[in-house]
Design an enzyme around this catalytic site. Structure first.
Site, short mmCIF file in Angstrom:
data_model
loop_
_atom_site.label_atom_id
_atom_site.label_comp_id
_atom_site.label_asym_id
_atom_site.label_seq_id
_atom_site.Cartn_x
_atom_site.Cartn_y
_atom_site.Cartn_z
N ASN A 9 0.86 -1.24 -0.57
CA ASN A 9 0.19 -0.02 0.28
C ASN A 9 0.85 1.10 -0.16
OD1 ASN A 9 -1.97 2.23 0.00
ND2 ASN A 9 -2.13 1.50 2.53
N LYS A 11 0.05 4.38 0.05
CA LYS A 11 -0.85 5.59 -0.11
C LYS A 11 -0.20 6.51 -0.16
CE LYS A 11 -0.08 3.60 4.86
NZ LYS A 11 0.05 3.00 6.17
N HIS A 96 -9.72 1.91 5.02
CA HIS A 96 -8.54 1.85 5.62
C HIS A 96 -8.47 2.80 6.76
CE1 HIS A 96 -4.08 3.09 6.79
NE2 HIS A 96 -3.78 1.39 5.62
N GLU A 98 -6.35 5.17 7.20
CA GLU A 98 -6.41 6.43 7.89
C GLU A 98 -7.75 7.42 7.24
OE1 GLU A 98 -2.67 5.67 5.35
OE2 GLU A 98 -1.70 4.99 6.96
N GLU A 165 -5.75 -4.34 10.11
CA GLU A 165 -4.74 -3.61 10.64
C GLU A 165 -4.77 -3.05 11.82
OE1 GLU A 165 -2.85 -2.72 6.62
OE2 GLU A 165 -4.13 -1.53 6.92
N GLY A 171 2.38 2.12 10.75
CA GLY A 171 3.55 2.91 10.44
C GLY A 171 4.14 3.01 12.04
N SER A 204 3.08 -2.69 10.46
CA SER A 204 4.57 -2.36 10.61
C SER A 204 5.20 -4.27 10.04
CB SER A 204 5.29 -2.25 12.19
OG SER A 204 4.36 -0.47 11.94
P1 PGA Z 1 2.36 0.18 7.67
O1 PGA Z 1 0.90 0.59 6.95
O2 PGA Z 1 3.31 -1.43 7.03
O3 PGA Z 1 3.68 1.05 6.84
O4 PGA Z 1 2.26 -0.08 9.28
C1 PGA Z 1 0.08 -0.56 6.70
C2 PGA Z 1 -0.84 -0.37 6.10
O5 PGA Z 1 -0.91 1.43 6.29
O6 PGA Z 1 -1.46 -0.50 5.38
#
Ligand code: PGA
Length: 241
Positions: A9, A11, A96, A98, A165, A171, A204
């Site tokens: 992903n 983003k 997601h 976010e 998630e 992140g 992560s």
């Molecule tokens: P990350 O993000 O691997 O940077 O923790 C995962 C995601 O948001 O899908």
């Protein structure tokens, strides 16, 4: 047999030029990969077209990061299913954290977007996950079960991917223990009528922990943010042991 799906992903990262460079750099690694796992790149809308026309497009599946529930209309800034299928997109990330956190996404709008994706022949990657506060309060299970139930109203479960998630793991470098991710994914699976739904873990994921995560029996893939931006690291994740 459930499909194994390794998804990156991106983003809001990578211009068209950088996206093409990534594909070129990934060519040999993706070709070596044994065909038992599917590789998906969730790229920004602006890079999808050029990626689908690339020489290396056959090595991956493309995903968008959002879809609107209407087929067209006065929805400034939104993208419809028909616009995505025209670009050679197969998957779309929906819900997601976010999007939920910064753009007001709710279980209701997530449900509408999942339905729209399926209506257009796209496979939704439905994201669910609890916050740190919810986990600390012991609310993980009811929160996840509610998200799954509300997001899947009237949804066909034969054309669906779910990503667990935990928000506190996204992140932050703070990965959820593999056995705990496995446990929660088992709970998600218990809510589904179709046992064949691929359920990924995200939060992560990196080259150093992917093997342990993928060794868990309930985990059918990963959704990788930060570590998917680098072609070498992502190749290691795709080629997990
Ligand atoms: P990350 O993000 O691997 O940077 O923790 C995962 C995601 O948001 O899908």
């Amino acid at each position: 047999m459930r499909k194994i799906i390794i998804a990156g992903n991106w983003k809001m990262h990578k211009t068209q030029k950088k996206a093409l460079e990534f594909l070129q750099e990934s060519k040999s690694n993706l070709e070596e990969m044994n065909g038992t796992r599917e590789v998906v790149l969730c790229a920004p809308f602006t890079a999808l077209s050029v990626m689908s026309k690339s020489l290396y497009a056959g090595l991956i599946h493309l995903a968008a990061q959002n879809i609107h529930w209407e087929d067209e209309g006065a929805y400034t800034g939104e993208i419809s299913g028909a616009m995505l299928t025209e670009l050679g997109v197969d998957y779309v990330v929906v819900g997601h954290s976010e999007r939920r956190q910064y753009f007001g996404e709710t279980n209701e709008t997530v449900n509408l977007r999942v339905l729209a994706a399926q209506r257009h022949g796209l496979i939704p990657i439905l994201c669910v996950g609890e916050s740190k506060l919810q986990r600390d309060r012991g609310e993980t299970e009811p929160v996840i079960i509610n998200q799954v139930k509300q997001s899947l109203i009237n949804v066909n479960q034969s054309n669906l991917v779910i990503a667990y998630e935990p928000i506190w793991a996204i992140g932050t470098g703070d990965t959820c223990e593999a056995t705990e991710a496995n446990r929660v994914i088992g709970i998600i699976r218990s809510q589904l009528s179709n046992e064949e739904v691929t359920i990924q873990y995200g939060g992560s994921v990196k080259p150093s922990n992917v093997d342990e995560i993928m060794a868990q029996p309930e985990i059918d893939g990963v959704l990788v943010g930060g570590a998917s931006l680098d072609s070498v690291g992502f190749a290691r994740i795709v080629n997990y042991q």
